[in-house]
Design a protein around this motif. Structure first.
Motif, PDB file in Angstrom:
ATOM      1  N   SER A  40      42.612  21.253  47.389  1.00  0.00           N
ATOM      2  CA  SER A  40      42.193  21.853  48.659  1.00  0.00           C
ATOM      3  C   SER A  40      42.388  23.367  48.660  1.00  0.00           C
ATOM      4  O   SER A  40      42.022  24.040  49.622  1.00  0.00           O
ATOM      5  CB  SER A  40      42.993  21.239  49.815  1.00  0.00           C
ATOM      6  OG  SER A  40      44.373  21.595  49.719  1.00  0.00           O
ATOM      7  N   LYS A  41      42.961  23.907  47.590  1.00  0.00           N
ATOM      8  CA  LYS A  41      43.230  25.333  47.505  1.00  0.00           C
ATOM      9  C   LYS A  41      42.037  26.086  46.901  1.00  0.00           C
ATOM     10  O   LYS A  41      41.224  25.505  46.183  1.00  0.00           O
ATOM     11  CB  LYS A  41      44.485  25.588  46.665  1.00  0.00           C
ATOM     12  CG  LYS A  41      45.743  24.947  47.218  1.00  0.00           C
ATOM     13  CD  LYS A  41      46.102  25.462  48.590  1.00  0.00           C
ATOM     14  CE  LYS A  41      47.390  24.846  49.121  1.00  0.00           C
ATOM     15  NZ  LYS A  41      47.746  25.359  50.459  1.00  0.00           N
ATOM     16  N   PRO A  42      41.937  27.389  47.146  1.00  0.00           N
ATOM     17  CA  PRO A  42      40.856  28.168  46.534  1.00  0.00           C
ATOM     18  C   PRO A  42      40.986  28.187  45.013  1.00  0.00           C
ATOM     19  O   PRO A  42      42.077  28.404  44.483  1.00  0.00           O
ATOM     20  CB  PRO A  42      41.060  29.577  47.101  1.00  0.00           C
ATOM     21  CG  PRO A  42      41.964  29.417  48.282  1.00  0.00           C
ATOM     22  CD  PRO A  42      42.797  28.213  48.027  1.00  0.00           C
ATOM     23  N   VAL A  43      39.877  27.940  44.330  1.00  0.00           N
ATOM     24  CA  VAL A  43      39.844  27.963  42.863  1.00  0.00           C
ATOM     25  C   VAL A  43      39.008  29.156  42.426  1.00  0.00           C
ATOM     26  O   VAL A  43      37.850  29.305  42.835  1.00  0.00           O
ATOM     27  CB  VAL A  43      39.248  26.668  42.292  1.00  0.00           C
ATOM     28  CG1 VAL A  43      39.145  26.764  40.764  1.00  0.00           C
ATOM     29  CG2 VAL A  43      40.093  25.459  42.681  1.00  0.00           C
ATOM     30  N   ILE A  44      39.601  30.013  41.590  1.00  0.00           N
ATOM     31  CA  ILE A  44      38.890  31.179  41.069  1.00  0.00           C
ATOM     32  C   ILE A  44      38.852  31.082  39.550  1.00  0.00           C
ATOM     33  O   ILE A  44      39.727  30.468  38.933  1.00  0.00           O
ATOM     34  CB  ILE A  44      39.528  32.498  41.536  1.00  0.00           C
ATOM     35  CG1 ILE A  44      40.986  32.611  41.084  1.00  0.00           C
ATOM     36  CG2 ILE A  44      39.458  32.593  43.056  1.00  0.00           C
ATOM     37  CD1 ILE A  44      41.665  33.913  41.522  1.00  0.00           C
ATOM     38  N   ILE A  45      37.820  31.666  38.960  1.00  0.00           N
ATOM     39  CA  ILE A  45      37.614  31.483  37.524  1.00  0.00           C
ATOM     40  C   ILE A  45      38.074  32.684  36.718  1.00  0.00           C
ATOM     41  O   ILE A  45      37.991  33.824  37.152  1.00  0.00           O
ATOM     42  CB  ILE A  45      36.145  31.165  37.185  1.00  0.00           C
ATOM     43  CG1 ILE A  45      35.212  32.298  37.623  1.00  0.00           C
ATOM     44  CG2 ILE A  45      35.734  29.839  37.791  1.00  0.00           C
ATOM     45  CD1 ILE A  45      33.795  32.179  37.051  1.00  0.00           C
ATOM     46  N   ALA A  46      38.548  32.374  35.518  1.00  0.00           N
ATOM     47  CA  ALA A  46      38.937  33.393  34.553  1.00  0.00           C
ATOM     48  C   ALA A  46      37.695  33.943  33.864  1.00  0.00           C
ATOM     49  O   ALA A  46      36.621  33.331  33.878  1.00  0.00           O
ATOM     50  CB  ALA A  46      39.890  32.798  33.521  1.00  0.00           C
TER      51      ALA A  46
END
Length: 264
Positions: free
Chosen positions: A191-197
């Motif tokens: 449910s948390k924000p997912v950001i990409i490398a």
């Protein structure tokens, strides 16, 4: 979520989306291109639209005069690529140090599936507990890395991001799985924000396509280091990425607006 954590999260992104430029690579790789004159790089990327930058604690005094009021994260563990095992990240700073240095949040790297996973799980759990006691948000860099582990497999990445949430992370960075359909599973695993490398730099178009694809299925933005700080024009690439993440720009429009080469 405490008021302090919530307030500081607003300094690290906009409307639940994040463009972060990590520059903690000096401890891992040395003073590579883009990091020698880190002051100029920080000024360029934050003027270009990066919401926050990230370094190890010792560079705080080089960050603040150049960050254009962007957010600031201090990374709490690290290793070197010339050491015995780069996957064995050791804690290099505390949450208290980050608070004293004026950071808006802390980050911590964990390699899910590595031989060092048990120690890193315990350490991340302790970091999130202490950070939340002090009203500090935690960015977990949660990767699927270890013997026989496919680092871009969506199931593995979904496990990594879910583990990070279960240990208390507020934002989670992980690798991109390669296509929107598989990455949707990763995003839906927490449910948390997912950001990409970012990984190794690719062409500008490929970078922006990856960003657009990740955001299209619910990704919350990027945490890209070398792709941005080693770019020939850090201002232009950070501006274009921010436009895609925050404004929904089409790729050709972003490349044209910020004078990036139109590639085939």
């Amino acid at each position: 979520m405490s008021t302090g954590v919530e307030a500081r999260l607003t300094r690290l992104g906009r409307d639940g989306k994040f463009v972060t430029v990590p520059m903690d690579h000096g401890i891992t790789m040395g003073a590579v291109d883009g990091l020698k004159d880190i002051e100029s790089t920080i000024a360029d990327v934050t003027e270009g639209g990066a919401d926050a930058v990230l370094t190890q604690k010792g560079l705080a005094d080089r960050v603040y005069p150049n960050r254009n009021d962007a957010g600031y994260l201090i990374h709490l563990n690290g290793s070197t690529e010339i050491g015995p095992d780069e996957a064995e990240k050791r804690q290099t700073a505390t949450v208290e140090e980050a608070v004293r240095l004026g950071a808006d949040g802390v980050s911590f790297h964990i390699n899910v599936g590595s031989d060092h996973e048990p120690d890193q799980i315990e350490a991340l759990g302790n970091v999130t507990e202490r950070a939340h006691q002090l009203g500090m948000p935690v960015l977990a860099m949660a990767y699927a890395r270890g013997p026989g582990i496919d680092e871009h497999d969506a199931t593995n990445l979904g496990h990594a991001v879910r583990l990070a949430e279960e240990l208390g992370a507020d934002i989670i960075k992980t690798a991109y799985s390669g296509d929107p359909a598989s990455f949707e599973h990763v995003v839906e695993s927490t449910s948390k924000p997912v950001i990409i490398a970012g990984g190794s730099p690719s062409s500008d178009r490929e970078t922006l396509e990856t960003v657009q694809d990740a955001v299209s299925v619910g990704g919350a933005g990027v945490s890209m280091g070398r792709t941005i700080f080693q770019h020939p024009d850090p201002y232009a690439i950070s501006s274009a990425i921010a436009a895609v993440v925050h404004e929904g720009f089409a790729i050709d429009v972003a490349m044209d607006r910020f004078d990036l080469p139109i590639e085939p």
